[in-house]
Design a protein around this motif. Structure first.
Motif, short mmCIF file in Angstrom:
data_model
loop_
_atom_site.label_atom_id
_atom_site.label_comp_id
_atom_site.label_asym_id
_atom_site.label_seq_id
_atom_site.Cartn_x
_atom_site.Cartn_y
_atom_site.Cartn_z
N THR A 91 -4.30 11.73 -9.67
CA THR A 91 -4.27 10.61 -9.23
C THR A 91 -5.13 9.41 -9.80
OG1 THR A 91 -5.76 10.81 -7.38
CG2 THR A 91 -3.54 11.27 -7.09
N LEU A 92 -6.22 9.87 -10.63
CA LEU A 92 -7.00 9.02 -10.84
C LEU A 92 -6.37 7.87 -12.14
CD1 LEU A 92 -10.39 11.04 -11.40
CD2 LEU A 92 -9.87 9.07 -9.95
N PRO A 93 -5.91 8.18 -12.96
CA PRO A 93 -5.14 7.31 -13.61
C PRO A 93 -4.23 6.17 -13.17
CG PRO A 93 -4.74 9.58 -14.81
CD PRO A 93 -5.34 9.80 -13.27
N PHE A 94 -3.65 6.66 -12.05
CA PHE A 94 -2.91 5.58 -11.02
C PHE A 94 -3.78 4.91 -10.47
CE2 PHE A 94 -0.24 9.26 -11.72
CZ PHE A 94 0.80 8.90 -12.06
N VAL B 110 -5.43 12.73 -1.19
CA VAL B 110 -5.25 12.43 -0.13
C VAL B 110 -6.56 11.58 0.69
CG1 VAL B 110 -4.94 12.90 2.58
CG2 VAL B 110 -3.68 14.10 0.90
N ASN B 111 -7.76 12.40 0.13
CA ASN B 111 -8.83 11.45 0.52
C ASN B 111 -9.20 10.04 0.10
OD1 ASN B 111 -9.69 13.77 2.31
ND2 ASN B 111 -10.95 14.56 0.84
N MET B 112 -8.64 10.06 -1.32
CA MET B 112 -8.77 8.95 -2.13
C MET B 112 -7.85 7.78 -1.60
SD MET B 112 -10.00 9.64 -5.84
CE MET B 112 -8.87 11.05 -6.28
N ALA B 113 -6.70 8.43 -1.27
CA ALA B 113 -5.51 7.37 -0.69
C ALA B 113 -6.18 6.61 0.74
CB ALA B 113 -4.24 8.11 -0.32
N VAL C 199 -3.84 5.08 7.17
CA VAL C 199 -2.71 5.74 7.66
C VAL C 199 -1.41 5.46 6.90
CG1 VAL C 199 -0.95 6.32 9.46
CG2 VAL C 199 -3.61 6.03 9.95
N VAL C 200 -1.39 4.29 6.29
CA VAL C 200 -0.09 3.95 5.59
C VAL C 200 -0.10 4.54 4.19
CG1 VAL C 200 0.99 1.95 4.43
CG2 VAL C 200 0.50 1.85 6.97
N ALA C 201 -1.46 4.38 3.57
CA ALA C 201 -1.64 4.88 1.91
C ALA C 201 -1.58 6.45 2.33
CB ALA C 201 -2.88 4.44 1.84
N THR C 202 -2.03 7.07 3.39
CA THR C 202 -1.96 8.42 3.14
C THR C 202 -0.52 8.99 3.29
OG1 THR C 202 -4.31 8.49 4.26
CG2 THR C 202 -2.83 10.68 4.34
N ILE C 203 0.18 8.46 4.16
CA ILE C 203 1.39 8.76 4.48
C ILE C 203 2.48 8.41 3.14
CG2 ILE C 203 3.70 7.99 5.75
CD1 ILE C 203 2.00 7.72 8.43
N GLY C 204 2.06 7.36 2.41
CA GLY C 204 3.05 6.79 1.29
C GLY C 204 2.34 8.05 0.19
N LEU C 205 1.26 8.75 0.06
CA LEU C 205 0.94 9.63 -0.80
C LEU C 205 1.59 11.09 -0.70
CD1 LEU C 205 -0.82 10.01 -3.45
CD2 LEU C 205 -2.48 11.39 -1.82
N VAL C 206 1.68 11.16 0.67
CA VAL C 206 2.17 12.73 0.81
C VAL C 206 3.80 12.67 0.96
CG1 VAL C 206 0.05 13.31 1.98
CG2 VAL C 206 1.66 12.51 3.35
N THR C 207 4.51 11.38 1.42
CA THR C 207 5.74 11.64 1.54
C THR C 207 6.73 11.97 0.47
OG1 THR C 207 5.68 9.57 3.06
CG2 THR C 207 7.73 10.00 2.06
N LEU D 23 0.70 -1.40 0.19
CA LEU D 23 0.12 -0.08 -0.13
C LEU D 23 0.84 1.23 0.03
CD1 LEU D 23 -2.80 -0.24 2.37
CD2 LEU D 23 -3.01 0.63 0.16
N PHE D 24 1.73 1.25 0.84
CA PHE D 24 2.84 2.49 1.04
C PHE D 24 3.36 2.54 -0.38
CE2 PHE D 24 6.95 4.47 1.55
CZ PHE D 24 6.31 5.43 2.48
#
Length: 187
Positions: free
Chosen positions: A24-27, A60-63, A77-85, A6-7
């Motif tokens: 982020t939609l295509p991803f 961020v909301n979608m992550a 939490v992990v997906a959100t942190i992965g997106l913003v890192t 996920l991260f």
């Protein structure tokens, strides 16, 4: 292992989705194809609807939504942190070298060149969401059109553009009204 994956997936998304949350939609479509047990491509429209109607950045909301679907609260939490890192790393690097970048023609040219790519990614995301929202899959001709959604979109366009008493209303009122109409008329 799921949390690490996920991260990784959202780190890649955060690194390459230039242009905002809709980029982020295509991803996400690619992610749904590679990890069908996480979410389906048809659920992306629901993610966009939830992300648009909740406060905060759409990406961020979608992550957070996907992370919660996959791994409950720790997954969110992990997906959100992965997106913003990636953004945090880039901001820290740019801040460290801001003085030398300030007058760089190369950096200005790179950012100027990224504009069309960002616009294209956002446009592609918007078209794919419009296709999911306004068309029925597997049908052809006039039956393929989601007439309820098209009618709602037309009414909203008229109310927000040409009807003076509703023209100046806050967009959240239209979002809430659309949600109520969608629930009442089941679409």
């Amino acid at each position: 292992m799921t949390y690490l994956l996920l991260f990784y997936e959202f780190f890649k998304t955060g690194l390459f989705a230039v242009g905002g949350g809709m980029a982020t939609l295509p991803f996400l479509y690619d992610m749904s194809a590679r990890h069908p047990d996480w979410f389906s491509a048809s659920q992306i429209a629901d993610m966009v609807a939830v992300s648009e109607s909740t406060p905060g950045p759409i990406g961020v909301n979608m992550a957070t939504y996907v992370g919660f679907q996959v791994g409950s609260i720790p997954g969110a939490v992990v997906a959100t942190i992965g997106l913003v890192t990636p953004s945090i790393i880039v901001i820290l690097i740019v801040a460290a070298f801001l003085r030398s970048f300030r007058d760089s023609k190369l950096v200005n040219s790179v950012f100027y060149g990224l504009r069309p790519a960002s616009a294209a990614m956002v446009a592609a995301a918007g078209l794919s969401v419009a296709g999911v929202a306004l068309l029925h899959s597997g049908m052809t001709g006039l039956a393929a059109l989601n007439w309820k959604a098209l009618l709602l979109a037309a009414v909203l366009l008229v109310l927000t553009r040409w009807v003076k008493p509703t023209k100046g209303l806050h967009p959240i009122l239209f979002i809430l009204a659309s949600a109520v109409v969608g629930v009442v008329f089941s679409f």
